[in-house]
Scaffold this motif. Structure first.
Motif, PDB file in Angstrom:
ATOM      1  N   GLU A   1      23.342  40.129  45.733  1.00 39.99           N
ATOM      2  CA  GLU A   1      22.905  40.678  44.455  1.00 39.99           C
ATOM      3  C   GLU A   1      24.012  41.453  43.744  1.00 39.99           C
ATOM      4  O   GLU A   1      24.773  42.197  44.355  1.00 39.99           O
ATOM      5  N   VAL A   2      24.084  41.244  42.438  1.00 39.19           N
ATOM      6  CA  VAL A   2      24.890  42.090  41.561  1.00 39.19           C
ATOM      7  C   VAL A   2      23.909  43.015  40.867  1.00 39.19           C
ATOM      8  O   VAL A   2      23.084  42.580  40.067  1.00 39.19           O
ATOM      9  N   ALA A   3      23.977  44.295  41.191  1.00 42.79           N
ATOM     10  CA  ALA A   3      23.008  45.259  40.670  1.00 42.79           C
ATOM     11  C   ALA A   3      23.142  45.400  39.157  1.00 42.79           C
ATOM     12  O   ALA A   3      24.194  45.148  38.568  1.00 42.79           O
ATOM     13  N   GLN A   4      22.033  45.813  38.544  1.00 40.47           N
ATOM     14  CA  GLN A   4      22.007  45.963  37.083  1.00 40.47           C
ATOM     15  C   GLN A   4      22.574  47.317  36.675  1.00 40.47           C
ATOM     16  O   GLN A   4      21.878  48.178  36.141  1.00 40.47           O
ATOM     17  N   ASN A   5      23.848  47.483  36.933  1.00 42.55           N
ATOM     18  CA  ASN A   5      24.533  48.682  36.464  1.00 42.55           C
ATOM     19  C   ASN A   5      25.977  48.341  36.138  1.00 42.55           C
ATOM     20  O   ASN A   5      26.505  47.311  36.583  1.00 42.55           O
ATOM     21  N   GLN A   6      26.594  49.202  35.374  1.00 41.47           N
ATOM     22  CA  GLN A   6      27.918  48.912  34.852  1.00 41.47           C
ATOM     23  C   GLN A   6      28.946  48.663  35.950  1.00 41.47           C
ATOM     24  O   GLN A   6      29.733  47.717  35.881  1.00 41.47           O
ATOM     25  N   GLN A   7      28.970  49.510  36.969  1.00 41.73           N
ATOM     26  CA  GLN A   7      29.995  49.414  37.994  1.00 41.73           C
ATOM     27  C   GLN A   7      29.886  48.127  38.799  1.00 41.73           C
ATOM     28  O   GLN A   7      30.890  47.482  39.119  1.00 41.73           O
ATOM     29  N   SER A   8      28.662  47.712  39.121  1.00 43.48           N
ATOM     30  CA  SER A   8      28.467  46.485  39.895  1.00 43.48           C
ATOM     31  C   SER A   8      28.948  45.263  39.130  1.00 43.48           C
ATOM     32  O   SER A   8      29.563  44.356  39.701  1.00 43.48           O
ATOM     33  N   VAL A   9      28.661  45.231  37.835  1.00 40.83           N
ATOM     34  CA  VAL A   9      29.099  44.101  37.013  1.00 40.83           C
ATOM     35  C   VAL A   9      30.622  44.065  36.923  1.00 40.83           C
ATOM     36  O   VAL A   9      31.249  43.013  37.037  1.00 40.83           O
ATOM     37  N   LYS A  10      31.225  45.230  36.739  1.00 41.34           N
ATOM     38  CA  LYS A  10      32.689  45.298  36.673  1.00 41.34           C
ATOM     39  C   LYS A  10      33.311  44.789  37.966  1.00 41.34           C
ATOM     40  O   LYS A  10      34.281  44.011  37.947  1.00 41.34           O
ATOM     41  N   GLU A  11      32.778  45.198  39.109  1.00 39.82           N
ATOM     42  CA  GLU A  11      33.319  44.771  40.390  1.00 39.82           C
ATOM     43  C   GLU A  11      33.138  43.268  40.599  1.00 39.82           C
ATOM     44  O   GLU A  11      33.985  42.608  41.214  1.00 39.82           O
ATOM     45  N   ALA A  12      32.033  42.720  40.095  1.00 40.10           N
ATOM     46  CA  ALA A  12      31.798  41.276  40.217  1.00 40.10           C
ATOM     47  C   ALA A  12      32.841  40.496  39.429  1.00 40.10           C
ATOM     48  O   ALA A  12      33.364  39.472  39.897  1.00 40.10           O
ATOM     49  N   ILE A  13      33.158  40.964  38.218  1.00 38.91           N
ATOM     50  CA  ILE A  13      34.192  40.312  37.417  1.00 38.91           C
ATOM     51  C   ILE A  13      35.545  40.429  38.116  1.00 38.91           C
ATOM     52  O   ILE A  13      36.305  39.463  38.225  1.00 38.91           O
ATOM     53  N   LYS A  14      35.829  41.620  38.597  1.00 37.75           N
ATOM     54  CA  LYS A  14      37.119  41.871  39.247  1.00 37.75           C
ATOM     55  C   LYS A  14      37.330  40.965  40.458  1.00 37.75           C
ATOM     56  O   LYS A  14      38.394  40.363  40.620  1.00 37.75           O
ATOM     57  N   SER A  15      36.317  40.848  41.310  1.00 35.98           N
ATOM     58  CA  SER A  15      36.456  40.043  42.521  1.00 35.98           C
ATOM     59  C   SER A  15      36.653  38.568  42.192  1.00 35.98           C
ATOM     60  O   SER A  15      37.307  37.836  42.949  1.00 35.98           O
ATOM     61  N   LEU A  16      36.098  38.119  41.060  1.00 33.43           N
ATOM     62  CA  LEU A  16      36.226  36.716  40.682  1.00 33.43           C
ATOM     63  C   LEU A  16      37.612  36.405  40.135  1.00 33.43           C
ATOM     64  O   LEU A  16      38.182  35.359  40.437  1.00 33.43           O
ATOM     65  N   ILE A  17      38.163  37.289  39.314  1.00 34.01           N
ATOM     66  CA  ILE A  17      39.412  36.958  38.619  1.00 34.01           C
ATOM     67  C   ILE A  17      40.671  37.390  39.365  1.00 34.01           C
ATOM     68  O   ILE A  17      41.769  36.961  39.001  1.00 34.01           O
ATOM     69  N   GLU A  18      40.548  38.227  40.405  1.00 27.38           N
ATOM     70  CA  GLU A  18      41.762  38.726  41.039  1.00 27.38           C
ATOM     71  C   GLU A  18      42.577  37.609  41.686  1.00 27.38           C
ATOM     72  O   GLU A  18      43.814  37.681  41.740  1.00 27.38           O
ATOM     73  N   GLY A  19      41.914  36.549  42.146  1.00 27.39           N
ATOM     74  CA  GLY A  19      42.646  35.416  42.698  1.00 27.39           C
ATOM     75  C   GLY A  19      43.441  34.697  41.624  1.00 27.39           C
ATOM     76  O   GLY A  19      44.578  34.258  41.863  1.00 27.39           O
ATOM     77  N   ILE A  20      42.858  34.554  40.440  1.00 28.91           N
ATOM     78  CA  ILE A  20      43.553  33.917  39.325  1.00 28.91           C
ATOM     79  C   ILE A  20      44.726  34.779  38.866  1.00 28.91           C
ATOM     80  O   ILE A  20      45.834  34.289  38.644  1.00 28.91           O
ATOM     81  N   VAL A  21      44.473  36.078  38.728  1.00 31.52           N
ATOM     82  CA  VAL A  21      45.537  36.990  38.302  1.00 31.52           C
ATOM     83  C   VAL A  21      46.693  36.950  39.296  1.00 31.52           C
ATOM     84  O   VAL A  21      47.872  37.035  38.908  1.00 31.52           O
ATOM     85  N   GLY A  22      46.380  36.778  40.573  1.00 27.57           N
ATOM     86  CA  GLY A  22      47.412  36.767  41.606  1.00 27.57           C
ATOM     87  C   GLY A  22      48.399  35.626  41.483  1.00 27.57           C
ATOM     88  O   GLY A  22      49.484  35.673  42.074  1.00 27.57           O
ATOM     89  N   THR A  23      48.045  34.580  40.714  1.00 26.01           N
ATOM     90  CA  THR A  23      48.967  33.450  40.523  1.00 26.01           C
ATOM     91  C   THR A  23      49.975  33.719  39.412  1.00 26.01           C
ATOM     92  O   THR A  23      50.894  32.924  39.211  1.00 26.01           O
ATOM     93  N   LEU A  24      49.797  34.826  38.681  1.00 27.47           N
ATOM     94  CA  LEU A  24      50.665  35.136  37.546  1.00 27.47           C
ATOM     95  C   LEU A  24      51.662  36.225  37.907  1.00 27.47           C
ATOM     96  O   LEU A  24      51.297  37.234  38.515  1.00 27.47           O
ATOM     97  N   ASP A  25      52.930  36.024  37.514  1.00 28.89           N
ATOM     98  CA  ASP A  25      53.909  37.080  37.749  1.00 28.89           C
ATOM     99  C   ASP A  25      53.742  38.172  36.691  1.00 28.89           C
ATOM    100  O   ASP A  25      52.918  38.059  35.769  1.00 28.89           O
ATOM    101  N   LYS A  26      54.508  39.232  36.803  1.00 29.64           N
ATOM    102  CA  LYS A  26      54.357  40.398  35.937  1.00 29.64           C
ATOM    103  C   LYS A  26      54.539  40.038  34.470  1.00 29.64           C
ATOM    104  O   LYS A  26      53.786  40.496  33.596  1.00 29.64           O
ATOM    105  N   GLU A  27      55.514  39.196  34.176  1.00 23.95           N
ATOM    106  CA  GLU A  27      55.793  38.819  32.783  1.00 23.95           C
ATOM    107  C   GLU A  27      54.636  38.013  32.191  1.00 23.95           C
ATOM    108  O   GLU A  27      54.232  38.239  31.050  1.00 23.95           O
ATOM    109  N   LYS A  28      54.085  37.080  32.970  1.00 27.47           N
ATOM    110  CA  LYS A  28      52.972  36.273  32.476  1.00 27.47           C
ATOM    111  C   LYS A  28      51.716  37.113  32.296  1.00 27.47           C
ATOM    112  O   LYS A  28      50.956  36.920  31.343  1.00 27.47           O
ATOM    113  N   ARG A  29      51.487  38.057  33.203  1.00 30.11           N
ATOM    114  CA  ARG A  29      50.324  38.928  33.071  1.00 30.11           C
ATOM    115  C   ARG A  29      50.368  39.708  31.760  1.00 30.11           C
ATOM    116  O   ARG A  29      49.345  39.897  31.103  1.00 30.11           O
ATOM    117  N   ALA A  30      51.543  40.156  31.397  1.00 27.90           N
ATOM    118  CA  ALA A  30      51.689  40.957  30.173  1.00 27.90           C
ATOM    119  C   ALA A  30      51.376  40.159  28.918  1.00 27.90           C
ATOM    120  O   ALA A  30      51.126  40.737  27.854  1.00 27.90           O
TER     121      ALA A  30
END
Length: 306
Positions: free
Chosen positions: A54-83
């Motif tokens: 479950e993703v709880a119906q509160n701001q922090q839970s939703v933020k963490e759900a987004i973060k856990s999903l995209i961190e793998g994608i972000v990890g493929t980008l170097d510092k310059e591409k992230r910027a």
């Protein structure tokens, strides 16, 4: 102009990650759960595609759900591409504090005056962009069923305009009692399972999902050629049964991407399972495409994830 390509992606549906979802579809082992909503003071269970965790119906839970999903994608980008990577979110969710105030008003409970805490989904995009070292340009688009599609188009516009070189587009939906009650009150919810375009269809089954796509100009076998979006409907919940509004959108999309109808080999329909929307889509498809066309819908497997 160089094409905009799909470079990476991640999916979390009620069936699990992408591989688990595809496996459930292939084996016909799709699981539908249920959620309770309050209607006139009574608790009513409705079919619902819910997350395994479950993703709880509160701001922090939703933020963490987004973060856990995209961190793998972000990890493929170097510092310059992230910027030079924008974060665009498509969702129907709004400020949870506002949702609670509306809910209490509907239920005629005593409540404190509502004061927005400015902690909406777009706040998450800005916080996550800062945390991951992404570009400061973020956007959250909330246009009901077209939220994520419009987010993809806007990301494409940003890259084409050289505002950024990359964009991570997130589609997000979790259970919302208010939204579910609204669909119920309009008699749009199925009592069993979604069966779009079937003679026995009886409506929508809502669902939870989070997905993310990385767009850019790096080499890839998948490209986003473009599209078209329009806000023109016969009622608040549907277009006309003739499908003319859908015809216009598909024809404009073909025009803007320099394609002809004969170039299309497959189509993913909206396929809500409601009588009027399915009829509108079928009529529109028959008007745009002269030859028989393979088309499918994903809602029987992941739900109507707005």
């Amino acid at each position: 102009m160089p094409s905009i390509n799909i470079l990476d992606y991640s999916v979390r549906s009620a069936q699990g990650n992408l591989n688990q979802t595809l496996d459930a579809m292939q084996k016909a082992e799709v699981k539908i759960s249920s959620k309770n909503i309050s209607i006139d003071g009574s608790e009513i269970a409705i079919p619902f595609f819910t997350f395994k965790e479950e993703v709880a119906q509160n701001q922090q839970s939703v933020k963490e759900a987004i973060k856990s999903l995209i961190e793998g994608i972000v990890g493929t980008l170097d510092k310059e591409k992230r910027a030079s990577t924008a974060l665009i979110v498509g969702t129907s969710l709004v400020d949870f504090n506002l949702m609670q105030a509306v809910k209490e008003s509907i239920e005629q409970k005593s409540q404190d005056s509502f004061i927005s805490q400015k902690n909406s989904i777009d706040s998450f995009a800005k916080e996550l962009a800062d945390e991951f070292g992404l570009n400061e340009y973020t956007m959250t688009i909330s246009t009901a069923c077209t939220s994520s599609a419009n987010a993809l188009l806007e990301a494409s516009n940003l890259i084409n305009s050289s505002v950024v070189d990359y964009a991570i587009v997130v589609g997000l939906e979790i259970f919302s009692p208010i939204m579910s009650s609204g669909f119920y009150s309009m008699s749009l919810l199925s009592q069993s399972s979604p069966q779009p375009f079937d003679v026995k269809r009886d409506g929508i089954v809502l669902g939870e999902a989070i997905s993310a796509i990385l767009l850019g100009r790096d080499t890839s076998k998948w490209s986003l050629l473009g599209g078209y979006s329009n806000c023109n409907s016969a009622t608040i919940t549907s277009v006309s049964q003739s499908g003319e509004e859908c015809v216009e959108v598909m024809q404009k999309a073909l025009e803007y991407t320099h394609l002809d109808a004969k170039d299309i080999t497959a189509l993913k329909a909206h396929g809500t399972g409601s009588d009027s929307n399915d009829l509108a889509e079928i009529n529109a498809i028959s008007k745009v495409f002269d030859n028989p066309l393979i088309f499918t819908a994903l809602k029987p497997y992941v739900g109507h994830t707005i």
